[in-house]
Design a protein around this motif. Sequence first.
Motif, PDB file in Angstrom:
ATOM      1  N   ILE A   4      10.754   3.371 -41.359  1.00  0.00           N
ATOM      2  CA  ILE A   4      11.936   3.509 -42.205  1.00  0.00           C
ATOM      3  C   ILE A   4      13.147   3.150 -41.358  1.00  0.00           C
ATOM      4  O   ILE A   4      13.235   3.561 -40.197  1.00  0.00           O
ATOM      5  CB  ILE A   4      12.126   4.985 -42.650  1.00  0.00           C
ATOM      6  CG1 ILE A   4      10.839   5.581 -43.198  1.00  0.00           C
ATOM      7  CG2 ILE A   4      13.287   5.128 -43.636  1.00  0.00           C
ATOM      8  CD1 ILE A   4      10.298   4.913 -44.419  1.00  0.00           C
ATOM      9  N   GLU A  26      14.797  12.410 -45.734  1.00  0.00           N
ATOM     10  CA  GLU A  26      13.962  12.116 -44.553  1.00  0.00           C
ATOM     11  C   GLU A  26      12.971  13.258 -44.295  1.00  0.00           C
ATOM     12  O   GLU A  26      11.801  13.014 -43.988  1.00  0.00           O
ATOM     13  CB  GLU A  26      14.874  11.891 -43.337  1.00  0.00           C
ATOM     14  CG  GLU A  26      14.118  11.366 -42.143  1.00  0.00           C
ATOM     15  CD  GLU A  26      15.018  11.167 -40.923  1.00  0.00           C
ATOM     16  OE1 GLU A  26      16.189  10.751 -41.093  1.00  0.00           O
ATOM     17  OE2 GLU A  26      14.537  11.430 -39.815  1.00  0.00           O
ATOM     18  N   VAL A  39      10.979   6.631 -38.042  1.00  0.00           N
ATOM     19  CA  VAL A  39      12.326   6.410 -38.571  1.00  0.00           C
ATOM     20  C   VAL A  39      13.204   5.828 -37.464  1.00  0.00           C
ATOM     21  O   VAL A  39      13.354   6.419 -36.397  1.00  0.00           O
ATOM     22  CB  VAL A  39      12.953   7.726 -39.100  1.00  0.00           C
ATOM     23  CG1 VAL A  39      14.351   7.464 -39.654  1.00  0.00           C
ATOM     24  CG2 VAL A  39      12.068   8.368 -40.164  1.00  0.00           C
TER      25      VAL A  39
END
Length: 221
Positions: A4, A26, A39
């Motif tokens: 991500i 998240e 991430v």
Amino acid sequence: MPSIFRLDASIRQDGSVTRSIADSLEAALVSADHGEVSVTRRDIGLSPLPATAWANAVFGPYAPEDTRTPEQQDSIALATRLADELVEADAYIFALPFYNFGVSQHFKAWVDVVLTEPRFAPGADVLIKGRPAHLIVARGGGYGPGTPRHGWDHGTAWYRRVLEDIWMLDVQVIECELTLADSTPAMEELRGMAAENLSNAHASAADGGKRLARTLAAKAA
Ligand SMILES: Cc1cc2nc3c(=O)[nH]c(=O)nc-3n(C[C@H](O)[C@H](O)[C@H](O)COP(=O)(O)O)c2cc1C
């Protein structure tokens, strides 16, 4: 492992609504029981791109390589890095505030630099087309139909234009209005509505995170 890319543009850390909603998204995403995700974050609110990067990245490539200034070389390298971050991600979180009735200047600068990169140049095949994205927008006031400043939101449409129409991402939008109600005496009567907006935005973010985890897991299977 799916990756991500999260971009934050709020100029504040403490009290930032966009950051906290993105955190909810998240958290739901990484804690969903669908395997790990990584991430990658870029914080253009607290670490803005240099204001001169855009002009150097626009004009640098026109100069023969051995005549480019160090600033032009740095800016071209920066554009490459920003484009890599986008291309390498499977999904996106954009946490973008509304400032002075318009867009975050740091997001505009970031988009401008990305668009200088050959992979994102106008007319190039859109490499990130169709990938899932969440756009989180927070506005201090209210801009809906019937409000005195209806029509004054000159930010959100541009955010959507870039993400949905230029980069053709599959965008879910989470908007949170009236974020200044708690700290603005004149907005006292709007505080209940503001609290409801905030709670709805966090709930949408949590749902969105779980849904995104399922989507990424299904793609990876
Ligand atoms: C410098 C500045 C300008 C702002 N301009 C506006 C504005 O024109 N209209 C508005 O509704 N809110 C405005 N706001 C309020 C922000 O939209 C609101 O605080 C939002 O929650 C910002 O995102 P954040 O909470 O993630 O920092 C402004 C805030 C700042 C700091």
